[in-house]
Enzyme design. Structure first.
Site, PDB file in Angstrom:
ATOM      1  N   GLY A  27     -70.004  49.151 -36.759  1.00 31.55           N
ATOM      2  CA  GLY A  27     -70.447  49.382 -38.089  1.00 31.55           C
ATOM      3  C   GLY A  27     -69.375  49.964 -39.073  1.00 31.55           C
TER       4      GLY A  27
ATOM      5  N   HIS B 250     -63.191  61.961 -40.948  1.00 35.66           N
ATOM      6  CA  HIS B 250     -63.132  62.121 -42.116  1.00 35.66           C
ATOM      7  C   HIS B 250     -63.697  63.359 -42.311  1.00 35.66           C
ATOM      8  CE1 HIS B 250     -62.659  57.714 -43.163  1.00 35.66           C
ATOM      9  NE2 HIS B 250     -61.406  58.260 -42.649  1.00 35.66           N
TER      10      HIS B 250
END
Ligand code: APR
Length: 237
Positions: free
Chosen positions: A176, A109
């Protein structure tokens, strides 16, 4: 199971939570009364570039105030000490994996510490504020620099390399991440489709993709990753 010689670790916001990195979804997904989706899109940048630059400038400025935690460090230790390959793929735009010692981190990202020129396409490492008045160091155009972040609606980076590693690995660990945002949320299904890797989820709570994982460890990444890495290194001896 194991020893493993080719491990892919996918991480998300949860791996940096214990470092105190403010996530997108703090404050009910609002940032200064703006919905996050209204600052993290190409449309938002076209509509109000100053606002979007300020959002990322604040997040970039926060980085030196946070430190890598035990999960980042454990992942780096696995990379250094395993007799094999450990690929770290992160959805995070912070630099805590690198500062924890990891190498070759794939930032699908993008990265807060990089900007990209919309005119010449060059990328630059960036640690200070960036504004519409900042000229591109390569071509001189201003405005032209934008955060090198993959916004909602844009194509994540390095997908060919990531899928190659997913198909080759013998262990896939997801740490996570809530499993809500594609394509990362689909990685575990791809690994299962190929069928020769073990899959482990490490997350505070069961993720949206929990049923795809053969093994789940639920709790804090900073507490669960060091013993998991110890186990993997022991098996690998
Ligand atoms: N240890 C382990 N997991 C944790 C911890 C912790 N200390 N704290 C939180 N978590 C878990 C949460 O329970 C949640 O399931 O981490 C997950 C974080 O989920 P998201 O906030 O949705 O983050 P992520 O999955 O990385 O989001 C993906 O969405 O906002 C966009 O582009 C942005 O990269 C981001 C993408």
């Amino acid at each position: 199971m194991g020893p493993y010689r080719d491990i892919v670790i996918l991480t998300g916001a949860g791996v940096s939570a214990e470092s105190g990195v403010r996530t997108f979804r703090d404050n009910d997904g609002l940032w200064e009364e703006h919905r996050v989706e209204d600052v993290a899109t190409p449309e938002a940048f076209a509509r109000d570039p100053k606002l979007v630059q300020r959002f990322y400038n604040l997040r970039r400025a926060q980085l030196p105030t946070v430190q890598p935690n035990d999960a980042h460090k454990a992942i780096a230790r696995l990379q250094k000490e395993l007799d094999g390959r450990v690929t770290v793929v992160t959805q995070n735009v912070d630099n805590l994996h690198e500062r924890g010692g990891a190498e070759g981190v794939i930032h699908m990202h993008g990265e807060l510490c990089r900007v990209r020129c919309v005119h010449c396409g060059m990328r630059h490492d960036w640690t200070t504020d960036c504004t519409q008045a900042t000229p591109c160091p390569s071509c001189g155009a201003a405005p032209g620099l934008r955060p090198d972040i993959v916004w909602f609606g844009e194509m994540p980076y390095h997908m060919d390399l990531i899928y190659t590693r997913l198909r080759a690995c013998d262990l896939f660990i997801s740490v996570g991440t809530s499993g809500n945002v594609y394509p990362a949320a689909g990685f575990v299904a791809e690994v299962r489709r190929i069928g020769h890797a073990h899959t482990i989820e490490v997350n505070l709570e069961p993720s949206a993709g929990v049923s795809y994982f053969e093994e789940c460890r639920h709790g804090m990444a900073g507490e669960l990753m060091p013993p998991l890495v110890d186990e993997l290194l022991k098996k690998g001896q």
